[in-house]
Design a protein around this motif. Structure first.
Motif, PDB file in Angstrom:
ATOM      1  N   VAL A 181      53.934  42.361  45.880  1.00  0.00           N
ATOM      2  CA  VAL A 181      53.104  43.227  45.045  1.00  0.00           C
ATOM      3  C   VAL A 181      53.865  43.688  43.803  1.00  0.00           C
ATOM      4  O   VAL A 181      53.303  43.752  42.702  1.00  0.00           O
ATOM      5  CB  VAL A 181      52.594  44.433  45.864  1.00  0.00           C
ATOM      6  CG1 VAL A 181      51.911  45.456  44.964  1.00  0.00           C
ATOM      7  CG2 VAL A 181      51.613  43.964  46.940  1.00  0.00           C
ATOM      8  N   ILE A 182      55.150  44.009  43.962  1.00  0.00           N
ATOM      9  CA  ILE A 182      55.948  44.423  42.811  1.00  0.00           C
ATOM     10  C   ILE A 182      56.098  43.279  41.819  1.00  0.00           C
ATOM     11  O   ILE A 182      55.983  43.463  40.594  1.00  0.00           O
ATOM     12  CB  ILE A 182      57.340  44.925  43.268  1.00  0.00           C
ATOM     13  CG1 ILE A 182      57.205  46.137  44.184  1.00  0.00           C
ATOM     14  CG2 ILE A 182      58.204  45.267  42.057  1.00  0.00           C
ATOM     15  CD1 ILE A 182      56.493  47.313  43.592  1.00  0.00           C
ATOM     16  N   ALA A 183      56.340  42.062  42.309  1.00  0.00           N
ATOM     17  CA  ALA A 183      56.468  40.900  41.430  1.00  0.00           C
ATOM     18  C   ALA A 183      55.153  40.615  40.704  1.00  0.00           C
ATOM     19  O   ALA A 183      55.154  40.203  39.530  1.00  0.00           O
ATOM     20  CB  ALA A 183      56.902  39.675  42.238  1.00  0.00           C
ATOM     21  N   ALA A 204      43.632  35.101  36.250  1.00  0.00           N
ATOM     22  CA  ALA A 204      44.445  33.886  36.306  1.00  0.00           C
ATOM     23  C   ALA A 204      45.355  33.885  37.527  1.00  0.00           C
ATOM     24  O   ALA A 204      45.518  32.858  38.201  1.00  0.00           O
ATOM     25  CB  ALA A 204      45.268  33.759  35.030  1.00  0.00           C
ATOM     26  N   VAL A 205      45.966  35.048  37.840  1.00  0.00           N
ATOM     27  CA  VAL A 205      46.832  35.136  39.016  1.00  0.00           C
ATOM     28  C   VAL A 205      46.045  34.852  40.282  1.00  0.00           C
ATOM     29  O   VAL A 205      46.487  34.095  41.159  1.00  0.00           O
ATOM     30  CB  VAL A 205      47.501  36.525  39.099  1.00  0.00           C
ATOM     31  CG1 VAL A 205      48.163  36.712  40.460  1.00  0.00           C
ATOM     32  CG2 VAL A 205      48.524  36.701  37.988  1.00  0.00           C
ATOM     33  N   LEU A 206      44.858  35.461  40.386  1.00  0.00           N
ATOM     34  CA  LEU A 206      44.071  35.310  41.607  1.00  0.00           C
ATOM     35  C   LEU A 206      43.497  33.906  41.776  1.00  0.00           C
ATOM     36  O   LEU A 206      43.064  33.545  42.870  1.00  0.00           O
ATOM     37  CB  LEU A 206      42.952  36.351  41.637  1.00  0.00           C
ATOM     38  CG  LEU A 206      43.418  37.806  41.702  1.00  0.00           C
ATOM     39  CD1 LEU A 206      42.214  38.751  41.793  1.00  0.00           C
ATOM     40  CD2 LEU A 206      44.352  38.037  42.882  1.00  0.00           C
ATOM     41  N   LYS A 207      43.513  33.114  40.713  1.00  0.00           N
ATOM     42  CA  LYS A 207      43.070  31.726  40.799  1.00  0.00           C
ATOM     43  C   LYS A 207      44.245  30.756  40.932  1.00  0.00           C
ATOM     44  O   LYS A 207      44.043  29.549  41.042  1.00  0.00           O
ATOM     45  CB  LYS A 207      42.248  31.358  39.571  1.00  0.00           C
ATOM     46  CG  LYS A 207      40.877  32.030  39.515  1.00  0.00           C
ATOM     47  CD  LYS A 207      40.149  31.688  38.233  1.00  0.00           C
ATOM     48  CE  LYS A 207      38.770  32.340  38.191  1.00  0.00           C
ATOM     49  NZ  LYS A 207      38.074  32.105  36.893  1.00  0.00           N
ATOM     50  N   VAL A 209      48.187  29.399  42.513  1.00  0.00           N
ATOM     51  CA  VAL A 209      48.767  29.126  43.829  1.00  0.00           C
ATOM     52  C   VAL A 209      49.499  30.340  44.391  1.00  0.00           C
ATOM     53  O   VAL A 209      49.843  30.369  45.577  1.00  0.00           O
ATOM     54  CB  VAL A 209      49.745  27.926  43.767  1.00  0.00           C
ATOM     55  CG1 VAL A 209      49.003  26.656  43.423  1.00  0.00           C
ATOM     56  CG2 VAL A 209      50.876  28.187  42.770  1.00  0.00           C
ATOM     57  N   THR A 210      49.743  31.360  43.577  1.00  0.00           N
ATOM     58  CA  THR A 210      50.442  32.553  44.047  1.00  0.00           C
ATOM     59  C   THR A 210      49.512  33.572  44.694  1.00  0.00           C
ATOM     60  O   THR A 210      49.979  34.566  45.255  1.00  0.00           O
ATOM     61  CB  THR A 210      51.166  33.256  42.878  1.00  0.00           C
ATOM     62  OG1 THR A 210      50.199  33.757  41.944  1.00  0.00           O
ATOM     63  CG2 THR A 210      52.104  32.293  42.172  1.00  0.00           C
ATOM     64  N   ALA A 211      48.214  33.338  44.626  1.00  0.00           N
ATOM     65  CA  ALA A 211      47.257  34.307  45.167  1.00  0.00           C
ATOM     66  C   ALA A 211      47.460  34.460  46.674  1.00  0.00           C
ATOM     67  O   ALA A 211      47.719  33.507  47.393  1.00  0.00           O
ATOM     68  CB  ALA A 211      45.837  33.859  44.875  1.00  0.00           C
ATOM     69  N   ALA A 212      47.335  35.701  47.144  1.00  0.00           N
ATOM     70  CA  ALA A 212      47.459  36.021  48.565  1.00  0.00           C
ATOM     71  C   ALA A 212      46.418  37.080  48.891  1.00  0.00           C
ATOM     72  O   ALA A 212      45.932  37.773  47.989  1.00  0.00           O
ATOM     73  CB  ALA A 212      48.864  36.531  48.870  1.00  0.00           C
TER      74      ALA A 212
END
Length: 305
Positions: A181-183, A204-207, A209-212
């Protein structure tokens, strides 16, 4: 089985209905009795003390703030140990130091009562969605007796090992959660400072490969006016877990530099006076460090804990 439930805060408010919905009789207690009202309307019974709730139950759960609170409801005056009969099972769902759990389990064992540590990974949102996971430590035979009850709370139940080991694993998972979450906040602030709108960066983040899952329900809190009035976990509550992580790492000799850095961001949130918000607010610290203003509407939001 009749179930006792001690601690009717944010998590208790969503766990008890799941137990009631599964057909269990639940008797609850909370330090502030008014928190029980909506659950009583749904069919929960009320007890005046933890011991009274335990006396009406075969299995007793607790989910309270920290190790001191667990000791109080478990062993204090009118505590669980004075109501739960021999052969009963006590299950603590909070996040506390493994050594505290082992000490409590030993005391309960002297009274013929099995104690399990069963910390829950997730938030009230994931519990309501039926996606919470539980990690279990303690006597395996006791775990097998209550496994159906645990699965009524969350479908992902993992037996970790001996007493205290579930808390070890929960702290390791929470360390990963904090760092992630901090990153996330760092990455969005970087994109913002470089000219990308915040909502576009979030999308963009939520789409990517880093999305969790945690970013799916917490990420939107960083948008203007989207921080919830009642945090899922405010800075102080989340930092309590990080301090436990750092102490566990010190005792075991395991390096945790990323966890230490995440903890420092919680300190920075407190320094800016935004610690009453959900801990994803660390994104605002990165904004401030990058020369951008902190969102003014974040000030003064109080935690329910």
């Amino acid at each position: 089985m009749n179930i006792g439930f001690i601690g009717l805060g944010a998590m208790g408010q969503v766990i008890v209905p799941r137990l009631l919905g599964a057909g269990y009789q639940v008797t609850g207690w909370n330090r502030t009795a008014e928190r029980a009202a909506p659950l009583i309307e749904q069919g929960m019974l009320w007890a005046n003390t933890p011991a009274a709730a335990a006396a009406a139950s075969d299995v007793v759960f607790s989910i309270v703030t920290d190790g001191g609170a667990v000791r109080s409801v478990a062993l204090g005056e009118n505590g669980i140990i004075f109501g739960l009969e021999k052969g009963g099972i006590y299950i603590d769902m909070g996040t506390i130091a493994p050594d505290v759990t082992r000490s409590l389990a030993a005391t309960f064992a002297e009274h013929g009562i099995a104690m399990l540590d069963a910390p829950l990974s997730g938030s009230p949102v994931t519990v309501e969605q039926g996606n919470a996971s539980l990690m279990i430590g303690g006597d395996k035979a006791a775990f097998e007796r209550v496994e159906p009850v645990l699965r009524a709370i969350g479908p992902k139940v993992t037996y970790i090992g001996a007493s205290g080991q579930a808390h070890v694993m929960k702290l390791a998972v929470n360390s990963l959660l904090m760092v992630e979450v901090i990153a996330f906040g760092e990455a969005v602030a970087l994109a913002e400072k470089s000219g990308v709108d915040r909502d576009v960066a979030l999308d963009a983040v939520l789409k990517s490969v880093t999305a969790a899952p945690v970013l799916g329900y917490r990420g939107p809190f960083i948008l203007e006016d989207k921080m919830p009035d009642v945090p899922l976990a405010d800075v102080t509550l989340q930092q309590k877990d990080m301090i436990l992580v750092l102490e566990m790492a010190r005792k075991s000799g395991s390096p945790v530099p990323l966890a230490a850095a995440a903890n420092e961001m919680m300190n920075a949130c407190r320094g800016l006076g935004i610690d009453r918000n959900d801990f994803v607010v660390a994104h605002q610290v990165y904004r401030r460090l990058g020369g951008q203003p902190v969102d003014e509407k974040l000030q003064g939001i109080r935690s329910s804990t």
